[in-house]
Design a protein around this motif. Structure first.
Motif, PDB file in Angstrom:
ATOM      1  N   ILE A 187      45.007  45.575  50.169  1.00 18.21           N
ATOM      2  CA  ILE A 187      44.690  44.456  50.817  1.00 18.21           C
ATOM      3  C   ILE A 187      43.170  44.086  50.546  1.00 18.21           C
ATOM      4  O   ILE A 187      42.677  42.840  50.391  1.00 18.21           O
ATOM      5  N   ILE A 188      42.329  45.204  50.659  1.00 13.75           N
ATOM      6  CA  ILE A 188      40.797  45.019  50.369  1.00 13.75           C
ATOM      7  C   ILE A 188      40.445  44.344  49.082  1.00 13.75           C
ATOM      8  O   ILE A 188      39.799  43.442  48.894  1.00 13.75           O
ATOM      9  N   ASP A 189      41.400  44.900  48.251  1.00 15.61           N
ATOM     10  CA  ASP A 189      40.945  44.821  46.790  1.00 15.61           C
ATOM     11  C   ASP A 189      41.379  43.284  46.505  1.00 15.61           C
ATOM     12  O   ASP A 189      40.784  42.456  45.643  1.00 15.61           O
ATOM     13  N   LEU A 190      42.563  42.872  47.109  1.00 23.22           N
ATOM     14  CA  LEU A 190      42.975  41.581  46.893  1.00 23.22           C
ATOM     15  C   LEU A 190      42.048  40.526  47.607  1.00 23.22           C
ATOM     16  O   LEU A 190      41.660  39.388  46.657  1.00 23.22           O
ATOM     17  N   PHE A 191      41.572  40.632  48.613  1.00 25.81           N
ATOM     18  CA  PHE A 191      40.516  39.701  49.254  1.00 25.81           C
ATOM     19  C   PHE A 191      39.242  39.795  48.731  1.00 25.81           C
ATOM     20  O   PHE A 191      38.551  38.774  48.441  1.00 25.81           O
ATOM     21  N   ASN A 192      38.843  40.884  48.128  1.00 24.83           N
ATOM     22  CA  ASN A 192      37.771  41.181  47.369  1.00 24.83           C
ATOM     23  C   ASN A 192      37.776  40.467  46.076  1.00 24.83           C
ATOM     24  O   ASN A 192      36.683  39.502  45.653  1.00 24.83           O
ATOM     25  N   SER A 193      38.779  40.232  45.445  1.00 28.12           N
ATOM     26  CA  SER A 193      39.043  39.485  44.140  1.00 28.12           C
ATOM     27  C   SER A 193      39.109  37.903  44.603  1.00 28.12           C
ATOM     28  O   SER A 193      38.357  37.220  43.795  1.00 28.12           O
ATOM     29  N   LEU A 194      39.561  37.628  45.675  1.00 27.85           N
ATOM     30  CA  LEU A 194      39.206  36.334  46.134  1.00 27.85           C
ATOM     31  C   LEU A 194      37.714  35.775  46.300  1.00 27.85           C
ATOM     32  O   LEU A 194      37.294  34.734  46.064  1.00 27.85           O
ATOM     33  N   LEU A 195      37.086  36.906  46.930  1.00 26.75           N
ATOM     34  CA  LEU A 195      35.772  36.438  47.273  1.00 26.75           C
ATOM     35  C   LEU A 195      34.713  36.376  46.002  1.00 26.75           C
ATOM     36  O   LEU A 195      33.914  35.414  45.676  1.00 26.75           O
ATOM     37  N   GLN A 196      35.264  37.408  44.978  1.00 30.25           N
ATOM     38  CA  GLN A 196      34.260  37.275  43.817  1.00 30.25           C
ATOM     39  C   GLN A 196      34.662  36.165  43.146  1.00 30.25           C
ATOM     40  O   GLN A 196      33.753  35.671  42.141  1.00 30.25           O
TER      41      GLN A 196
END
Length: 313
Positions: free
Chosen positions: A218-227
């Protein structure tokens, strides 16, 4: 903003029959409404995005198809394939791997007879596969793959030259996830929520590792959105993908206009079946249709205007 004293605690962790695992976790100090959000998200990720390794194809010596019978073996090929589906594997590799089984009878064959790569561990070695009642030999080659979710066998054989028989593959190591939410009141009547999550796995992953992997996903998924946010301006998107406005009446059948028989028949003969087809004709071109006179044209113009607000110019 999530409260700073948020924490997770493992309340239970135990092995159950056949090597399966069960764990219960508590996430405390959630704000009202956050319990259902976090619980649903973790449950969806646990059930659909945590991967595992399983058998995806087999090659059995002397067998041509899944409906064959092996001399001296109590089970037919379909029963053996079904039993193999129940074997649980644990592997750190995500590459395609191969293994084999070769047993001379008479013997009872369990999962412990499967020989695979050194990093492939059998979670339930006592799982029953087949029984050889004579002094015959059962020899099977296995194809192991890593994946998520499940994969249906698309065809009988992977490759005619290999004669590997495909199997329906269930990669999901998480068997079931439940959660419940409780309200907690302090001395000032301030309300927080606590979330209880119950996780059952097939034993190839512990419930603790499963919830950690789900959280990291979940963290990686939303970090990808932010980046990757705002990679294009709105003007760039409009230029790259121009939106063509669609007439909402385009797909309406001309039967809905309830025209006279004469006008309707003329339009159908001209392959005008929808309002979209009709709007491709100018008034002049419309009147050129065979047997479509001025009276029929006036009827169509008036009906379009009165029923749909469309004026032909």
């Amino acid at each position: 903003m999530i409260m700073s004293n948020l924490y997770i605690k493992c309340l239970k962790s135990e092995k159950i029959e056949s090597g399966a695992r069960y764990g219960q976790f508590l996430i405390n100090s959630l704000r009202p409404g956050q319990g259902i959000t976090v619980g649903n998200l973790l449950r969806r990720v646990l059930l659909s995005d945590i991967g595992g390794t399983t058998i995806t194809a087999v090659r059995i010596a002397g067998v041509r198809d899944e409906f064959s019978i092996i001399p001296g073996v109590r089970e037919d090929v379909l029963e053996i394939l079904l039993n193999l589906k129940g074997t649980v594997f644990q592997s750190k590799s995500t590459d395609t791997q191969f293994g084999r089984l070769k047993v001379k009878g008479p013997a009872v064959i369990t999962a412990s007879s499967i020989q695979g790569p050194s990093d492939l561990e059998i979670v339930n070695p006592n799982h029953y596969i087949a029984t050889i009642s004579t002094n015959g030999v059962l020899e099977i080659e296995f194809k192991f793959e890593y994946g998520t979710g499940y994969k249906l066998a698309g065809q009988t054989f992977c490759d005619k030259s290999e004669d590997f028989l495909q199997m329906d593959a269930i990669f999901m190591p998480i068997q079931k996830v439940d959660f419940k939410i409780e309200n907690v009141y302090d001395n000032t009547n301030y309300v927080t929520e606590r979330l209880f999550i119950d996780i059952w796995t097939n034993g190839s992953i512990s419930p603790e590792d499963a919830i950690s992997s789900a959280s990291e996903f979940i963290i990686d998924l939303f970090n990808s959105l932010l980046q990757n946010k705002f990679t294009q301006d709105a003007n760039d998107l409009e230029t790259a993908n121009p939106v063509v406005p669609l007439n909402p009446h385009t797909n309406i059948a001309i039967e809905e206009l309830q025209l006279s028989v004469r006008a309707y028949n003329c339009l159908k003969r001209a392959q005008i079946n929808t309002i979209g087809d009709l709007l491709e004709y100018s008034p002049e071109k419309l009147q050129e249709l065979k047997n479509f006179g001025r009276k029929s044209a006036d009827e169509v113009f008036a009906t379009l205007k009165n029923k749909l607000g469309i004026v032909l110019k």
